[in-house]
Design an enzyme around this catalytic site. Structure first.
Site, PDB file in Angstrom:
ATOM      1  N   ASP A 177       0.819  -1.210   0.000  1.00  0.00           N
ATOM      2  CA  ASP A 177       0.000   0.000   0.000  1.00  0.00           C
ATOM      3  C   ASP A 177       0.855   1.263   0.000  1.00  0.00           C
ATOM      4  O   ASP A 177       0.479   2.278  -0.582  1.00  0.00           O
ATOM      5  CB  ASP A 177      -0.934  -0.002   1.210  1.00  0.00           C
ATOM      6  CG  ASP A 177      -2.067  -1.008   1.065  1.00  0.00           C
ATOM      7  OD1 ASP A 177      -2.362  -1.406  -0.073  1.00  0.00           O
ATOM      8  OD2 ASP A 177      -2.654  -1.400   2.088  1.00  0.00           O
ATOM      9  N   ASP A 181      -1.992  14.198  21.461  1.00  0.00           N
ATOM     10  CA  ASP A 181      -0.731  13.800  20.837  1.00  0.00           C
ATOM     11  C   ASP A 181      -0.688  14.198  19.372  1.00  0.00           C
ATOM     12  O   ASP A 181       0.368  14.153  18.744  1.00  0.00           O
ATOM     13  CB  ASP A 181      -0.547  12.284  20.943  1.00  0.00           C
ATOM     14  CG  ASP A 181      -0.085  11.858  22.326  1.00  0.00           C
ATOM     15  OD1 ASP A 181       0.029  12.732  23.212  1.00  0.00           O
ATOM     16  OD2 ASP A 181       0.156  10.660  22.533  1.00  0.00           O
ATOM     17  N   ASP A 194      -3.882  10.172   4.531  1.00  0.00           N
ATOM     18  CA  ASP A 194      -4.137  11.078   5.643  1.00  0.00           C
ATOM     19  C   ASP A 194      -3.094  12.180   5.760  1.00  0.00           C
ATOM     20  O   ASP A 194      -1.960  12.058   5.295  1.00  0.00           O
ATOM     21  CB  ASP A 194      -4.187  10.297   6.971  1.00  0.00           C
ATOM     22  CG  ASP A 194      -3.045   9.295   7.118  1.00  0.00           C
ATOM     23  OD1 ASP A 194      -1.894   9.653   6.801  1.00  0.00           O
ATOM     24  OD2 ASP A 194      -3.296   8.154   7.549  1.00  0.00           O
TER      25      ASP A 194
END
EC number: 2.7.1.23
Length: 295
Positions: free
Chosen positions: A72, A176, A147
């Site tokens: 991927d 975070d 993302d």
């Protein structure tokens, strides 16, 4: 039936299995009298290949179809480079999960033959584009098929930031980091952080806080045409990073603004006719099969 005559090949470096598969693929395509063009980085480790080569960013200008051999991660890099050319992309899995590269090496010849004969499914996946601005000046830009992630880099301290969606203030947050993911990326880092799985056909973006200080902070799904702005606190005492698909990184300073929106060009993915998204999820994520032992 669409005719594919000029076929590009992109492969993951550092793997003998990938090289072996590319050699098989090259022979198969040449035996069918097709014109094969190699990504120049993979061509360097295939001495004596005798084929035309091209830089990856230009490969889409010459090809009717590009085949990616790898995992991927290889598809993510190829997708960012090829989306602007609108060239169809097919994946042969030589990685681990294989959500995007769905042809197994043992079925290479049969499945690629089906595609070349016009028997395939076409799917369009949108990308995100991120821009970091400092004092109204752009200092960094990147694209992402999976993302865009704001994170503290090597620091183990929390980041404080504000989130705006379509100009409306959503929240201030200590966490975070923050993950902004496409449906394609919903089964990647966002899933590990507790985000939902989104079907690839959805026109939506998921926003997932990473270990937020406020326990009521939860992932939210917004319209795919939304514009997100993340404002890093001016009082922050560290320099967080923005990563696009975990492959492109740039560093932010306190007070910087990260804008994330849908990219205008989409990636055109090709699948074999028997491709089933839910079967992929069952196989890759270990979901249960039918009661009674059926598939």
């Amino acid at each position: 039936m669409e005719q594919f005559r000029n076929i590009g090949i992109i492969g993951r470096l550092g793997s003998t299995q990938v090289l072996d598969t590319i050699r098989r693929l090259k022979k198969f395509l040449l035996d069918r009298q097709l014109h094969v063009i190699l990504d120049d980085t993979i061509a360097e480790v295939l001495p004596g290949h005798g084929l035309q080569t091209s830089a990856r960013k230009h490969l889409g200008e010459f090809c009717d179809l590009v085949i990616v051999v790898g995992g991927d991660g290889s598809m993510l890099g190829a997708g960012r480079a090829l989306a602007r050319h609108k060239v169809p992309v097919l994946g042969i899995n030589r990685g681990n999960l294989g959500f995007l590269t769905d042809i197994r090496p043992d079925e290479l010849e049969s499945k690629v033959a089906e595609v070349l004969e016009g028997n395939y499914l076409t799917e369009h996946r949108f990308l995100l584009e991120a821009e970091v601005r400092r004092h109204s000046e752009a200092i960094g830009q990147g694209d992402a098929l999976n993302d865009v992630v704001l994170h503290p880099g090597k620091s183990n301290r929390m980041i404080e930031f504000e989130l705006y969606i379509d100009g409306q203030f959503v929240c201030s947050q200590k966490a975070d980091g923050l993950i902004v993911a496409t449906p394609t990326g919903s089964t990647a880092y966002a899933l590990s952080a507790g985000g939902p799985i989104m079907h690839p056909k959805l026109d939506a973006i998921v926003v997932v806080p990473m270990y937020p200080h406020t326990l009521s902070s939860r992932p939210i799904v917004v319209d795919g045409n939304s514009e997100l702005k993340i404002v890093v606190s001016k009082d922050l005492q560290l320099y967080p990073q923005v990563s696009c698909d975990g492959q492109n990184h740039f560093t932010c300073a306190p007070g910087d603004t990260i804008t994330v929106r849908k990219k205008s060009q989409k990636l055109c993915l090709i699948h074999p006719l028997d491709h089933n998204y839910y079967e992929v999820c069952r196989t890759k994520l270990g979901w249960g099969s039918r009661l009674g032992g059926g598939d």
